[in-house]
Design an enzyme around this catalytic site. Structure first.
Site, PDB file in Angstrom:
ATOM      1  N   GLY A  12       0.835  -1.202   0.000  1.00  0.00           N
ATOM      2  CA  GLY A  12       0.000   0.000   0.000  1.00  0.00           C
ATOM      3  C   GLY A  12       0.867   1.247   0.000  1.00  0.00           C
ATOM      4  O   GLY A  12       2.102   1.161   0.113  1.00  0.00           O
ATOM      5  N   ASP A  13       0.212   2.391  -0.182  1.00  0.00           N
ATOM      6  CA  ASP A  13       0.911   3.685  -0.188  1.00  0.00           C
ATOM      7  C   ASP A  13       1.945   3.798  -1.300  1.00  0.00           C
ATOM      8  O   ASP A  13       2.928   4.517  -1.177  1.00  0.00           O
ATOM      9  CB  ASP A  13       1.569   3.965   1.183  1.00  0.00           C
ATOM     10  N   GLU A  14       1.701   3.099  -2.403  1.00  0.00           N
ATOM     11  CA  GLU A  14       2.615   3.200  -3.544  1.00  0.00           C
ATOM     12  C   GLU A  14       2.355   4.464  -4.353  1.00  0.00           C
ATOM     13  O   GLU A  14       3.119   4.803  -5.249  1.00  0.00           O
ATOM     14  CB  GLU A  14       2.446   1.988  -4.487  1.00  0.00           C
ATOM     15  N   LYS A  16      -1.066   5.007  -5.443  1.00  0.00           N
ATOM     16  CA  LYS A  16      -2.195   4.624  -6.317  1.00  0.00           C
ATOM     17  C   LYS A  16      -3.193   5.761  -6.480  1.00  0.00           C
ATOM     18  O   LYS A  16      -3.787   5.921  -7.538  1.00  0.00           O
ATOM     19  CB  LYS A  16      -2.978   3.448  -5.716  1.00  0.00           C
ATOM     20  N   GLY A  17      -3.398   6.526  -5.400  1.00  0.00           N
ATOM     21  CA  GLY A  17      -4.391   7.609  -5.434  1.00  0.00           C
ATOM     22  C   GLY A  17      -4.044   8.604  -6.512  1.00  0.00           C
ATOM     23  O   GLY A  17      -4.858   8.933  -7.381  1.00  0.00           O
ATOM     24  N   ASN A  38      -9.867   2.353   5.842  1.00  0.00           N
ATOM     25  CA  ASN A  38      -8.455   2.124   6.175  1.00  0.00           C
ATOM     26  C   ASN A  38      -7.564   2.720   5.088  1.00  0.00           C
ATOM     27  O   ASN A  38      -6.432   3.099   5.326  1.00  0.00           O
ATOM     28  CB  ASN A  38      -8.156   0.622   6.357  1.00  0.00           C
ATOM     29  N   GLY A  40      -6.023   5.326   2.462  1.00  0.00           N
ATOM     30  CA  GLY A  40      -5.792   6.769   2.455  1.00  0.00           C
ATOM     31  C   GLY A  40      -5.104   7.120   1.159  1.00  0.00           C
ATOM     32  O   GLY A  40      -3.904   6.938   1.025  1.00  0.00           O
ATOM     33  N   HIS A  41      -5.887   7.555   0.174  1.00  0.00           N
ATOM     34  CA  HIS A  41      -5.313   7.844  -1.145  1.00  0.00           C
ATOM     35  C   HIS A  41      -5.127   9.352  -1.294  1.00  0.00           C
ATOM     36  O   HIS A  41      -6.093  10.098  -1.426  1.00  0.00           O
ATOM     37  CB  HIS A  41      -6.214   7.285  -2.248  1.00  0.00           C
ATOM     38  N   ARG A 143     -22.628 -13.451   8.812  1.00  0.00           N
ATOM     39  CA  ARG A 143     -23.990 -13.184   8.296  1.00  0.00           C
ATOM     40  C   ARG A 143     -24.883 -12.469   9.307  1.00  0.00           C
ATOM     41  O   ARG A 143     -26.066 -12.774   9.442  1.00  0.00           O
ATOM     42  CB  ARG A 143     -24.657 -14.486   7.794  1.00  0.00           C
ATOM     43  N   GLN A 214      -4.885  -0.688  -0.446  1.00  0.00           N
ATOM     44  CA  GLN A 214      -3.714  -1.357   0.144  1.00  0.00           C
ATOM     45  C   GLN A 214      -2.805  -1.880  -0.985  1.00  0.00           C
ATOM     46  O   GLN A 214      -2.731  -1.260  -2.020  1.00  0.00           O
ATOM     47  CB  GLN A 214      -4.132  -2.499   1.102  1.00  0.00           C
ATOM     48  N   THR A 229      -4.627  -7.140   5.645  1.00  0.00           N
ATOM     49  CA  THR A 229      -5.929  -6.527   5.887  1.00  0.00           C
ATOM     50  C   THR A 229      -7.017  -7.616   5.845  1.00  0.00           C
ATOM     51  O   THR A 229      -6.710  -8.792   5.660  1.00  0.00           O
ATOM     52  CB  THR A 229      -6.187  -5.373   4.894  1.00  0.00           C
ATOM     53  N   THR A 289      -3.885   7.770   6.688  1.00  0.00           N
ATOM     54  CA  THR A 289      -5.077   7.519   7.496  1.00  0.00           C
ATOM     55  C   THR A 289      -4.779   7.698   8.980  1.00  0.00           C
ATOM     56  O   THR A 289      -5.563   8.271   9.719  1.00  0.00           O
ATOM     57  CB  THR A 289      -5.609   6.085   7.228  1.00  0.00           C
ATOM     58  N   ASP A 322      11.995  10.075  -7.480  1.00  0.00           N
ATOM     59  CA  ASP A 322      12.502  11.434  -7.230  1.00  0.00           C
ATOM     60  C   ASP A 322      12.981  11.586  -5.775  1.00  0.00           C
ATOM     61  O   ASP A 322      13.887  12.354  -5.495  1.00  0.00           O
ATOM     62  CB  ASP A 322      11.428  12.479  -7.561  1.00  0.00           C
TER      63      ASP A 322
HETATM   64  P1  IMP Z   1      -6.606  -2.964   8.713  1.00  0.00           P
HETATM   65  O1  IMP Z   1      -6.820  -2.963   7.232  1.00  0.00           O
HETATM   66  O2  IMP Z   1      -6.971  -1.664   9.365  1.00  0.00           O
HETATM   67  O3  IMP Z   1      -7.207  -4.144   9.383  1.00  0.00           O
HETATM   68  O4  IMP Z   1      -5.023  -3.100   8.959  1.00  0.00           O
HETATM   69  C1  IMP Z   1      -4.298  -4.284   8.626  1.00  0.00           C
HETATM   70  C2  IMP Z   1      -2.911  -3.944   8.098  1.00  0.00           C
HETATM   71  O5  IMP Z   1      -3.043  -3.289   6.829  1.00  0.00           O
HETATM   72  C3  IMP Z   1      -2.126  -2.967   8.974  1.00  0.00           C
HETATM   73  O6  IMP Z   1      -0.744  -3.277   8.847  1.00  0.00           O
HETATM   74  C4  IMP Z   1      -2.398  -1.616   8.332  1.00  0.00           C
HETATM   75  O7  IMP Z   1      -1.399  -0.682   8.612  1.00  0.00           O
HETATM   76  C5  IMP Z   1      -2.405  -2.011   6.869  1.00  0.00           C
HETATM   77  N1  IMP Z   1      -3.198  -1.122   6.021  1.00  0.00           N
HETATM   78  C6  IMP Z   1      -4.543  -1.058   5.911  1.00  0.00           C
HETATM   79  N2  IMP Z   1      -4.905  -0.145   5.005  1.00  0.00           N
HETATM   80  C7  IMP Z   1      -3.784   0.373   4.501  1.00  0.00           C
HETATM   81  C8  IMP Z   1      -3.510   1.338   3.489  1.00  0.00           C
HETATM   82  O8  IMP Z   1      -4.394   1.897   2.835  1.00  0.00           O
HETATM   83  N3  IMP Z   1      -2.190   1.601   3.240  1.00  0.00           N
HETATM   84  C9  IMP Z   1      -1.199   0.962   3.902  1.00  0.00           C
HETATM   85  N4  IMP Z   1      -1.397   0.054   4.835  1.00  0.00           N
HETATM   86  C10 IMP Z   1      -2.686  -0.249   5.141  1.00  0.00           C
HETATM   87 MG    MG Z   2      -2.292   5.175   1.529  1.00  0.00          MG
END
Ligand code: IMP
Ligand code: MG
Length: 405
Positions: A12-14, A16-17, A38, A40-41, A143, A214, A229, A289, A322
């Site tokens: 995640g956090d590459e 993408k947003g 969860n 954050g783009h 469910r 992610q 996740t 986030t 960069d």
């Molecule tokens: P959860 O998705 O909140 O359950 O977190 C599970 C794992 O995924 C944790 O290590 C979080 O930091 C990571 N994680 C969840 N969403 C993101 C995201 O958007 N970017 C980066 N890491 C994420």
């Molecule tokens: Mg992010």
């Protein structure tokens, strides 16, 4: 009509947003198919910045629309706040947002349980975002969860919430009985709600860009379990997410020129001390986030090969090279030593056993800027080592700071 996905090849956090927003001008819809708030783009326009947690990252200046599919877990307060924040900036998304009636609602009890589970896990904590993601997906599988469509009928929705509240109190000792705000938020999004079948013909005749959340290594089945996740954030989550099959022409994987991870779990190329701190500062590596400092390390090709292998990635976009500009040298992990068998391997067979691998590095001379030949060597090396072409290079945080190759 073109169907494509833009997804993260790492944790995640590459970026993408930003990349999704840049690409969105050529598509009719950007679709969120998994995850929840969860994510954050971060998207930087010329004069302002937006962090998307739930609203798909379409360019607000374009005609592109957004759809939030079934397998997204929806925190109604977060989405309403996002809609209002965009409105305050002068962008009314009401005509261009659709939400699946089958999407699940994240309730306050999910966030409470997320927090409680993390505390109870002690040293085995995952480092979740505490947004209630895991518990919301778990309740979907149990469910018992509330779907957005349930909110259409207030009386039965209240009954369902009472039932959930009863289960939470008896199983986990968690008390909750304040439901009224959910209806308040629902009122503000109810006009965007559609059934998955209602939107199917619209999607079929539109060009679609699926937006991953992610990264592949956080996928619940194929990632670094249990440090993942709660759902299939890899590209395999798309069909599950929308509820019907779809053929993708483009699988666009986004990767950073180094790696970051937020939360616990293995990170073979992690940099510690001053080296890690320098990279964190240079790349402003703090969670969008949660604000947590991200762990940083060198680019890991064995994991990139793995991510490509399991996603069928057919083009790549490199971000944040960069950030590395000005460094004397840049390292890349090219192979692993499997400490169990003693073998040197190109790719781990199972990323939930990453601890057994030791990274082997190659060192590259650094670059002053992205036009420098040392950077070109680095880029070509990555393409050769992975067998996938890099089609764009992001050169900064703003949407237009990207070069098409
Ligand atoms: P959860 O998705 O909140 O359950 O977190 C599970 C794992 O995924 C944790 O290590 C979080 O930091 C990571 N994680 C969840 N969403 C993101 C995201 O958007 N970017 C980066 N890491 C994420
Ligand atoms: Mg992010």
């Amino acid at each position: 009509m073109e169907k494509a996905v833009c997804f993260g090849l790492q944790w995640g956090d590459e970026g993408k947003g930003k990349v999704t927003t840049y690409l969105s001008k050529d598509f009719d819809y950007v679709i969120r198919y998994s995850g929840g708030s969860n994510a954050g783009h971060t998207v930087e326009y010329e004069d302002f910045k937006v962090v998307h947690h739930l609203i798909p990252s379409f360019n607000v200046f374009s005609e592109c629309k957004g759809y939030i599919a079934n397998n997204v877990v929806l925190d109604l307060e977060v989405i309403v706040n996002e809609i209002e924040a965009l409105k305050a900036l002068g962008f009314d998304v009401s005509k261009r947002l659709k939400i699946s009636s089958h999407s699940n609602v994240v309730l306050p009890v999910h966030k409470m349980l997320d927090e409680k589970l993390e505390i109870t896990r002690g040293s085995k904590a995952i480092g979740t975002t505490k947004r209630g993601i895991g518990p919301a997906y778990a309740d979907k599988v149990h469910r018992i969860n509330l779907r957005v469509k349930d909110l259409q009928n207030k009386e039965s929705a209240l009954e369902k919430m009472e039932y959930i509240s009863h289960i939470y109190e008896s199983l986990y000792g968690i008390k909750w009985n304040e439901c009224s705000r959910i209806f308040e938020f629902y009122e503000k999004i109810k006009d965007f709600v559609v059934s998955p079948l209602e939107i199917k013909p619209v999607l079929e005749k539109s060009s679609l860009l699926f937006e991953g959340t992610q990264g592949v290594l956080l996928d619940v089945d194929m990632g670094t379990y249990p440090y993942v996740t709660g759902t299939n954030c890899s590209v395999t989550g798309i069909e599950v997410g929308i509820g019907y099959p779809i053929t993708l022409q483009r699988r666009i994987g986004v990767f950073k020129a180094y790696v970051t991870r937020v939360g616990e779990g293995p990170l073979p190329t992690e940099l510690f001390g001053e080296e890690g701190e320098n990279l964190r500062q240079a790349g402003k590596e703090y969670g969008a986030t949660t604000g947590r400092p991200r762990r940083c390390g060198w680019l890991d090709l064995p994991l990139l090969r793995y991510a490509i292998e399991i996603t069928g990635c057919n083009e790549m976009i490199m971000t944040k090279a960069d950030v590395l500009a000005g460094m004397k040298s840049v390292k890349v992990c090219t192979k692993y030593v499997d400490t169990v068998t003693g073998e040197i391997v190109d790719m781990p067979v199972d990323v939930s056993e990453l601890e057994r691998y030791k990274p082997l590095y190659e060192e590259f001379t650094g670059w002053k800027d992205l036009e420098n030949e040392n950077f070109m060597k680095f880029k070509e090396f990555v393409e050769k080592q992975t067998g996938v072409k890099i089609t764009h290079i992001s050169t900064g945080a703003k949407i237009d700071q990207i070069i098409k190759i």
